[in-house]
Write an enzyme that holds these catalytic residues in place. Structure first.
Site, PDB file in Angstrom:
ATOM      1  N   ASP A 172      -4.286 -10.316 -16.146  1.00  0.00           N
ATOM      2  CA  ASP A 172      -5.364 -11.282 -15.944  1.00  0.00           C
ATOM      3  C   ASP A 172      -6.496 -10.921 -16.899  1.00  0.00           C
ATOM      4  OD1 ASP A 172      -6.926 -13.296 -14.559  1.00  0.00           O
ATOM      5  OD2 ASP A 172      -5.695 -12.859 -12.796  1.00  0.00           O
TER       6      ASP A 172
ATOM      7  N   ASP B  21      -4.173   3.770   2.641  1.00  0.00           N
ATOM      8  CA  ASP B  21      -5.596   3.447   2.809  1.00  0.00           C
ATOM      9  C   ASP B  21      -5.797   1.973   3.165  1.00  0.00           C
ATOM     10  OD1 ASP B  21      -5.002   2.229   0.435  1.00  0.00           O
ATOM     11  OD2 ASP B  21      -6.567   3.233  -0.747  1.00  0.00           O
TER      12      ASP B  21
ATOM     13  N   ASP C 177      -1.666  -1.271  -3.977  1.00  0.00           N
ATOM     14  CA  ASP C 177      -1.954  -0.490  -5.184  1.00  0.00           C
ATOM     15  C   ASP C 177      -0.775  -0.546  -6.161  1.00  0.00           C
ATOM     16  OD1 ASP C 177      -0.094   1.483  -4.105  1.00  0.00           O
ATOM     17  OD2 ASP C 177      -1.716   1.919  -2.680  1.00  0.00           O
TER      18      ASP C 177
ATOM     19  N   ASP D  90       0.846  -1.199   0.000  1.00  0.00           N
ATOM     20  CA  ASP D  90       0.000   0.000   0.000  1.00  0.00           C
ATOM     21  C   ASP D  90       0.880   1.246   0.000  1.00  0.00           C
ATOM     22  OD1 ASP D  90      -1.900   1.965   0.440  1.00  0.00           O
ATOM     23  OD2 ASP D  90      -2.066   1.532   2.596  1.00  0.00           O
TER      24      ASP D  90
ATOM     25  N   GLU E 169      -6.192 -20.685 -17.476  1.00  0.00           N
ATOM     26  CA  GLU E 169      -6.655 -21.357 -16.264  1.00  0.00           C
ATOM     27  C   GLU E 169      -7.689 -22.379 -16.693  1.00  0.00           C
ATOM     28  OE1 GLU E 169      -8.519 -20.516 -11.825  1.00  0.00           O
ATOM     29  OE2 GLU E 169      -9.362 -19.509 -13.554  1.00  0.00           O
TER      30      GLU E 169
ATOM     31  N   ASP F 108      -8.506 -16.254 -17.166  1.00  0.00           N
ATOM     32  CA  ASP F 108      -9.347 -16.743 -16.084  1.00  0.00           C
ATOM     33  C   ASP F 108     -10.389 -17.747 -16.594  1.00  0.00           C
ATOM     34  OD1 ASP F 108     -10.006 -16.104 -13.187  1.00  0.00           O
ATOM     35  OD2 ASP F 108     -11.968 -15.722 -14.077  1.00  0.00           O
TER      36      ASP F 108
ATOM     37  N   ASN G  27      -0.409   4.521  -0.439  1.00  0.00           N
ATOM     38  CA  ASN G  27      -1.080   5.796  -0.121  1.00  0.00           C
ATOM     39  C   ASN G  27      -1.957   5.724   1.135  1.00  0.00           C
ATOM     40  OD1 ASN G  27      -3.030   4.189  -1.202  1.00  0.00           O
ATOM     41  ND2 ASN G  27      -3.990   5.795  -2.440  1.00  0.00           N
TER      42      ASN G  27
ATOM     43  N   HIS H 183      -3.727 -17.155  -5.758  1.00  0.00           N
ATOM     44  CA  HIS H 183      -4.615 -16.372  -4.899  1.00  0.00           C
ATOM     45  C   HIS H 183      -5.866 -17.144  -4.500  1.00  0.00           C
ATOM     46  CE1 HIS H 183      -6.169 -16.154  -8.897  1.00  0.00           C
ATOM     47  NE2 HIS H 183      -7.297 -15.650  -8.451  1.00  0.00           N
ATOM     48  N   ASP H 184      -6.035 -18.352  -5.021  1.00  0.00           N
ATOM     49  CA  ASP H 184      -7.192 -19.180  -4.670  1.00  0.00           C
ATOM     50  C   ASP H 184      -6.807 -20.375  -3.803  1.00  0.00           C
ATOM     51  OD1 ASP H 184      -8.880 -17.623  -6.323  1.00  0.00           O
ATOM     52  OD2 ASP H 184      -8.412 -18.855  -8.076  1.00  0.00           O
TER      53      ASP H 184
END
Ligand code: GLC
Ligand code: CA
Length: 562
Positions: free
Chosen positions: A100, A27, A31, A23, A258, A201, A25, A331-332
């Site tokens: 992606d 929040d 990013d 991150d 995928e 995907d 910035n 990520h899965d």
């Protein structure tokens, strides 16, 4: 034997899940500028390509896998200028970026869908898959991947639309030529920008059968299985060849599909060297082995012999014909050291062993952010800590005694939830692991003071340095990319041992998957060869014939084939 050399066969890919990477910035959300600030870290690791999980405009029901504008950037992540800057900075450092491509479905907030649902004669109506209800119910019994029916009622036209994933992810109708043209147009636009490829995907699901009969209802499920009507459906190869003609063939891109639920033979069609479709598949048979009788939600790792059987079948089945990806995590998926290794006593040794076991195989290796420092599963204690809609929906649908009691469902989630991969990247021992200086969108793993990049970068014995070495070895040894694979000792539940052979040379790869010392006698034909140790996760591994493999020991010998 077709084994032409290609840059993407020799590359190592690093996957970034932007929301959880860095991150910039304040929040609490990762990013694009955060990624730019870490490019030198990736360069140091030695990877060639970044796969960027979706950064497009999205209402974020599935963290960017629900896209409302393919040619714009999600506000949380920055602007198109930030993207262009990331791309040019990466290129300046010799790192490629693949995007992606999520085109099985869009967001329900995409302008195409907003139009499509208005009326049956809207010009965008056939961009999606609409059906009439049956006897006041859904058109068929299919369940969605994220729970509930795969159909959602839309009152504007008194019809249902298909969504194989969340109801905010309506499936595009690929049989409509206009849809395909829109997708190719968008891909051309990104390719002209200079991106280096696409990760596609759920691409094996884009072509559906025209008839959509009820699917079989499995144990522990209320809904029918759509797979036979959707996975590598009637026109998928025709559409991918068209995509290749219209877009891919015009650029030097790397493409990875995928392809859940495919067989080795089918992979030869998607990624065959002689087929003009995709460069490689990303298939899940080895990580789907720990499905139980109720599908994904289970808490037991597979037997080693089953894992070896699957991995070896892919190694030999595609050899000389097609190309595969090598991965333990994405990520899965949960964290591999917690899943097939030992994340307590043998954390470091087992993380390195798993890395070595995978990276000595044939295929393009993918490292998922944090895997290279041995990040572990998160110790979830309450459903309120989860952010992933799949985990939250599964708990709602299955726990509370409906299929499992709450405690067992929690065990399954602690073994398998996608959120284990999505906790913030652990950069250092400061607050929030150096990911952000405010509370992140999802909790940081409490072990960040011990497990972080800063503590590993300069330590020559770290997991980070071990991954770095494996990457460097692949670059220096053609045999790791192009050698022929052979499994030894298939029935062992403790040892994973295989060889690679290429140009008069052999590698003997030995991995102990247990916390106990195991004995292994090297076969006679290998005993005679002179050998040298190429790499090991113990600093004092030697050169013996009858070899003891200590807990989670892994080593590779290089031999000259007489
Ligand atoms: C793929 C993605 C997953 C996403 C799904 C729907 O499987 O990897 O994260 O939820 O497709 O787009
Ligand atoms: Ca941010």
């Amino acid at each position: 034997m077709n084994m032409n050399k290609s840059w993407w066969k020799e590359s190592v890919v690093y996957q970034i899940y932007p929301r959880s990477f860095c991150d910039s910035n304040h929040d609490g959300i990762g990013d694009l500028n955060g990624i730019v600030s870490k490019l030198d870290y990736l360069k140091r690791l030695g990877i060639d390509v970044i796969w960027l999980s979706p950064v497009y405009k999205s209402p974020n029901c599935d963290n960017g896998y629900d896209i409302s504008d393919y040619m714009d950037i999600m506000d949380d992540f920055g602007t198109m200028e930030d993207f262009d800057n990331l791309l040019s900075e990466a290129h300046r450092m010799g790192i490629k970026i693949i995007m992606d491509l999520v085109v099985n479905h869009t967001s329900d907030e995409h302008s195409w869908f907003i139009e499509s649902k208005k009326s049956t004669d809207n010009p965008f109506r056939d961009y999606y898959i609409w059906r009439k209800g049956k006897d006041g119910l859904e058109p068929n019994n299919w369940g969605s991947c994220f729970g509930g029916s795969a159909w959602k009622y839309s009152q504007e036209t008194d019809m249902y639309y298909l969504h194989l994933f969340a109801d905010k992810q309506p499936d595009l109708n690929w049989d409509n030529k206009k849809v395909r043209e829109e997708v190719y147009h968008m891909m051309t636009w990104w390719s002209d920008k200079g991106i280096d490829g696409f990760r596609m995907d759920v691409i094996s699901m884009i072509s559906k059968t025209k008839d959509m009969p009820d699917g079989a209802v499995g144990k522990g499920s209320f809904y029918g299985d759509f797979a036979p009507y959707v996975i590598h459906g009637p026109h998928v190869h025709e559409y991918l060849q068209e995509m290749n003609r219209e877009v891919l063939s015009k650029y030097d891109l790397v493409t990875v599909g995928e392809t859940a639920g495919i067989t080795v033979d089918e992979a030869g069609k998607y990624a065959g060297f002689d087929r003009s479709e995709l460069n490689m598949v990303f298939q899940f048979e080895h990580v789907d082995l720990d499905f139980g009788e109720n599908g994904k939600w289970n808490d037991q790792p597979p037997q080693l012999s089953a894992l070896k059987e699957v991995m070896s079948r892919w190694q030999t089945g595609l050899y000389g014909k097609a190309w595969n990806s090598l991965f333990w995590e994405n990520h899965d998926q949960p964290r591999i050291v917690s899943r097939f290794g030992n994340d307590s006593e043998y954390w470091e040794k087992s993380a390195k062993m798993l890395a070595l076991c995978l990276h000595m195989m044939q295929g393009t290796p993918y490292i998922y952010q944090g895997e290279e420092i041995g990040m572990t599963n998160f110790p979830f204690t309450s459903i309120s800590q989860f952010r992933d809609l799949e985990s939250i929906n599964a708990f709602r649908e299955l726990a509370g005694g409906r299929v499992f009691d709450d405690a067992y469902m929690m065990k399954c989630l602690n073994y398998k939830s996608r959120d284990h991969a999505r906790t913030p990247m652990q950069w250092d021992a400061t607050a929030y692991a150096g990911f952000s200086d405010v509370m992140p969108w999802i909790e940081v793993n409490p072990n960040y003071k011990k497990i972080n990049t800063q503590s590993q970068i300069d330590d020559s014995h770290s997991i980070f340095q071990f991954y770095r070495k494996l990457i460097a070895l692949r670059k220096a040894n053609e045999i790791i990319v192009y050698g022929k694979y052979e499994l030894l000792l298939p029935e062992s539940e403790e040892l994973f041992i295989y060889t690679r052979t290429h140009d008069g040379r052999k590698l003997l790869v030995m991995c102990n998957f247990t916390g106990k010392t195991q004995e292994y006698t090297v076969p006679d034909e290998l005993v005679l060869l002179s050998r040298e140790l190429l790499v090991s996760n113990y600093s004092d591994s030697g050169v013996e014939n009858s070899t003891m493999l200590r807990p989670y020991e892994a080593k590779v010998y290089s031999m000259i084939n007489g």
